[in-house]
Design a protein around this motif. Structure first.
Motif, PDB file in Angstrom:
ATOM      1  N   UNK A 168       0.823  -1.209   0.000  1.00 48.75           N
ATOM      2  CA  UNK A 168       0.000   0.000   0.000  1.00 48.75           C
ATOM      3  C   UNK A 168       0.858   1.260   0.000  1.00 48.75           C
ATOM      4  N   UNK A 169       2.031   1.215   0.620  1.00 46.64           N
ATOM      5  CA  UNK A 169       2.891   2.401   0.675  1.00 46.64           C
ATOM      6  C   UNK A 169       3.973   2.399  -0.401  1.00 46.64           C
ATOM      7  N   UNK A 170       4.581   1.255  -0.652  1.00 42.23           N
ATOM      8  CA  UNK A 170       5.737   1.212  -1.570  1.00 42.23           C
ATOM      9  C   UNK A 170       5.354   1.408  -3.031  1.00 42.23           C
ATOM     10  N   UNK A 171       4.285   0.800  -3.454  1.00 40.52           N
ATOM     11  CA  UNK A 171       3.915   0.899  -4.871  1.00 40.52           C
ATOM     12  C   UNK A 171       3.564   2.344  -5.254  1.00 40.52           C
ATOM     13  N   UNK A 172       2.699   3.038  -4.502  1.00 35.92           N
ATOM     14  CA  UNK A 172       2.446   4.447  -4.862  1.00 35.92           C
ATOM     15  C   UNK A 172       3.700   5.325  -4.775  1.00 35.92           C
ATOM     16  N   UNK A 173       4.551   5.076  -3.772  1.00 39.54           N
ATOM     17  CA  UNK A 173       5.777   5.865  -3.646  1.00 39.54           C
ATOM     18  C   UNK A 173       6.679   5.629  -4.857  1.00 39.54           C
ATOM     19  N   UNK A 174       6.816   4.371  -5.268  1.00 38.16           N
ATOM     20  CA  UNK A 174       7.618   4.051  -6.449  1.00 38.16           C
ATOM     21  C   UNK A 174       7.057   4.760  -7.683  1.00 38.16           C
TER      22      UNK A 174
END
Length: 190
Positions: A168-174
């Motif tokens: 939930x956090x890493x994919x949008x940040x990437x």
């Protein structure tokens, strides 16, 4: 640093034109190196004591001459300064050629970045869940899911409590950081 995930391969191929790029899957890399280079001295950092014992046993079945010179299961908390010094000394004293790090993303990348200058002449390779896979404690996604970029979905389905927050956090940040790179707003050194 290698492209472990299919999205990185697709970006490299289809956006940056690197036609010869392919995925370097940590668990496959680990097995290939252990089979092809058993004479290298291998050290395993991550997991727990039971997992490391199972991992060593199963890897030695695959590669009977594998030289495992040490392993360490760190606590599930930040290391104290004394523990940091002790583990660096232990790894250095083992004379390992390769330190396999199985702490999971992004913890293993941070650990390697913080220790690369302290470890003498070692190759550090972060392999995420490879320890769990090769010890037989967790299932791997089917090959078709790995190749189609859906391994994350398989892993999320098998470990939702542990992985939901990461995805939930890493994919949008990437995606955000990659968008900035495409726009030329990140990665330029002045």
């Amino acid at each position: 640093v290698t492209p472990d995930g299919m999205p990185l391969v697709w970006i490299g191929k289809y956006i940056f034109g690197h036609s010869r790029i392919d995925r370097v899957y940590g668990p496959d890399l680990m097995l290939a190196v252990c089979k092809q280079y058993p004479e290298y001295k291998h050290y395993f950092y991550g997991g727990n004591a039971n997992l490391l014992e199972l991992l060593a046993k199963r890897l030695r079945k695959i590669s009977p001459n594998l030289r495992i010179v040490g392993s360490h299961a760190p606590p599930f908390r930040p290391l104290t300064p004394t523990e940091e010094v002790t583990i660096v000394e232990e790894i250095n004293n083992s004379n390992a050629d390769i330190v396999w790090v199985g702490l999971g993303t992004p913890k293993q990348e941070r650990w390697m970045a913080n220790h690369v200058d302290k470890l003498e002449g070692k190759i550090l390779i972060g392999v995420g869940a490879a320890f769990d896979f090769h010890a037989g404690l967790k299932p791997q996604a089917p090959i078709w899911m790995q190749r189609s970029g859906l391994e994350w979905l398989f892993r999320l389905a098998t470990e939702p409590r542990r992985l939901w927050k990461r995805y939930l956090t890493c994919i949008p940040k990437f995606l955000f950081l990659f968008s900035l790179q495409l726009l030329g707003m990140r990665g330029n050194k002045t």
